[in-house]
Design a protein around this motif. Structure first.
Motif, PDB file in Angstrom:
ATOM      1  N   SER A  83       0.815  -1.103   0.068  1.00 40.74           N
ATOM      2  CA  SER A  83      -0.617   0.141  -0.149  1.00 40.74           C
ATOM      3  C   SER A  83       0.705   1.208  -0.669  1.00 40.74           C
ATOM      4  O   SER A  83       2.069   1.691   0.759  1.00 40.74           O
ATOM      5  CB  SER A  83      -1.138   0.157   1.204  1.00 40.74           C
ATOM      6  N   VAL A  84       0.435   2.027  -0.592  1.00 40.20           N
ATOM      7  CA  VAL A  84       1.057   3.864  -0.710  1.00 40.20           C
ATOM      8  C   VAL A  84       0.402   4.701  -0.026  1.00 40.20           C
ATOM      9  O   VAL A  84      -0.883   5.370  -0.630  1.00 40.20           O
ATOM     10  CB  VAL A  84       1.832   4.304  -1.932  1.00 40.20           C
ATOM     11  N   PRO A  85       0.068   5.365   0.410  1.00 40.94           N
ATOM     12  CA  PRO A  85      -0.687   6.405   1.151  1.00 40.94           C
ATOM     13  C   PRO A  85      -0.039   7.627   0.092  1.00 40.94           C
ATOM     14  O   PRO A  85       0.739   7.796  -0.582  1.00 40.94           O
ATOM     15  CB  PRO A  85       0.678   7.497   2.386  1.00 40.94           C
ATOM     16  N   VAL A  86      -1.382   8.389  -0.712  1.00 43.89           N
ATOM     17  CA  VAL A  86      -1.203   9.216  -1.543  1.00 43.89           C
ATOM     18  C   VAL A  86      -2.498  10.205  -0.720  1.00 43.89           C
ATOM     19  O   VAL A  86      -3.346  10.493  -0.184  1.00 43.89           O
ATOM     20  CB  VAL A  86      -2.434   8.519  -2.074  1.00 43.89           C
ATOM     21  N   THR A  87      -1.767  11.939  -1.405  1.00 43.31           N
ATOM     22  CA  THR A  87      -2.649  13.336  -0.660  1.00 43.31           C
ATOM     23  C   THR A  87      -2.900  13.485  -2.263  1.00 43.31           C
ATOM     24  O   THR A  87      -2.230  13.752  -3.520  1.00 43.31           O
ATOM     25  CB  THR A  87      -1.814  13.804  -0.179  1.00 43.31           C
ATOM     26  N   TYR A  88      -3.850  14.207  -1.889  1.00 43.42           N
ATOM     27  CA  TYR A  88      -4.483  14.486  -3.585  1.00 43.42           C
ATOM     28  C   TYR A  88      -5.050  16.463  -2.708  1.00 43.42           C
ATOM     29  O   TYR A  88      -6.163  16.066  -2.190  1.00 43.42           O
ATOM     30  CB  TYR A  88      -5.513  13.564  -4.258  1.00 43.42           C
ATOM     31  N   LYS A  89      -4.976  17.380  -3.325  1.00 45.00           N
ATOM     32  CA  LYS A  89      -5.543  18.225  -3.511  1.00 45.00           C
ATOM     33  C   LYS A  89      -6.413  19.136  -4.584  1.00 45.00           C
ATOM     34  O   LYS A  89      -6.276  18.979  -5.952  1.00 45.00           O
ATOM     35  CB  LYS A  89      -4.987  19.470  -2.625  1.00 45.00           C
ATOM     36  N   GLY A  90      -8.110  18.510  -4.263  1.00 44.04           N
ATOM     37  CA  GLY A  90      -8.678  19.150  -5.426  1.00 44.04           C
ATOM     38  C   GLY A  90     -10.518  17.590  -5.443  1.00 44.04           C
ATOM     39  O   GLY A  90     -10.494  17.123  -5.130  1.00 44.04           O
ATOM     40  N   ALA A  91     -10.864  18.593  -6.445  1.00 41.53           N
ATOM     41  CA  ALA A  91     -12.100  17.901  -6.805  1.00 41.53           C
ATOM     42  C   ALA A  91     -11.652  16.011  -7.367  1.00 41.53           C
ATOM     43  O   ALA A  91     -11.361  15.987  -8.177  1.00 41.53           O
ATOM     44  CB  ALA A  91     -13.384  18.687  -7.658  1.00 41.53           C
ATOM     45  N   LEU A  92     -12.359  15.286  -6.601  1.00 44.64           N
ATOM     46  CA  LEU A  92     -12.504  13.747  -6.858  1.00 44.64           C
ATOM     47  C   LEU A  92     -13.627  13.494  -7.369  1.00 44.64           C
ATOM     48  O   LEU A  92     -14.683  14.309  -7.746  1.00 44.64           O
ATOM     49  CB  LEU A  92     -12.749  12.935  -6.116  1.00 44.64           C
TER      50      LEU A  92
END
Length: 163
Positions: A83-92
């Protein structure tokens, strides 16, 4: 060597040099547009450099999706092995949810994949709501039909199909 043979050799050499130059220019022009796809296992085994942009794909791990701040989310993407942690800022995307497939573009910084784009995977039967609405407005959309170009099943009255 006759003059005719020298000319042929010169033409072949010029063609080889031109072909090598064209190949090099095409490769140079495409270097920013090529994003390699990696699974979470590949990312954990051989982490790419922080400045390398690549795509990661897998399933959003159940129970890992968390909203952080205004529009940022964190989650784990897994392929079953790692598993890899993911961060995302924006509309999914609308289809993005836990347990479903996703593909993200971005960079691995400090062991966390910082996505700049998130795509949700869907099956071949999916049709965007806007397309359904447009087809309904035109009167060509039929409920239960997978695609507008697919023929409908033929139903015979009471005869049944035993084959």
């Amino acid at each position: 060597m006759s003059l005719k043979k020298k000319r042929r050799v010169q033409i072949i050499l010029v063609a080889v040099v031109a072909l090598a130059l064209a190949t090099g220019l095409i490769g140079y022009a495409m270097q920013d547009g090529i994003n390699f796809f990696r699974s979470p296992t590949q990312v954990t085994e051989t982490p790419p450099a922080a400045q390398e942009t690549f795509r990661i794909g897998g399933l959003v791990e159940e129970g890992s999706l968390k909203v952080v701040g205004d529009a940022a989310v964190t989650f784990l993407v897994t392929d079953g092995n790692a598993s890899v942690p993911v961060t995302y800022k924006g509309a999914l995307p609308d289809l993005f949810k836990e347990g479903e497939g996703m593909i993200g573009s971005g960079n691995l910084i400090g062991g966390t994949f910082q996505a700049t784009e998130i795509l949700a995977k869907h099956d071949e039967e999916y049709m965007p709501v806007e397309v359904i609405d447009a087809l309904k407005a035109q009167g060509v959309y039929q409920e239960g039909r997978k695609t507008p170009s697919e023929p409908l099943e033929t139903v015979t009255n009471g005869a049944g199909n035993d084959s």
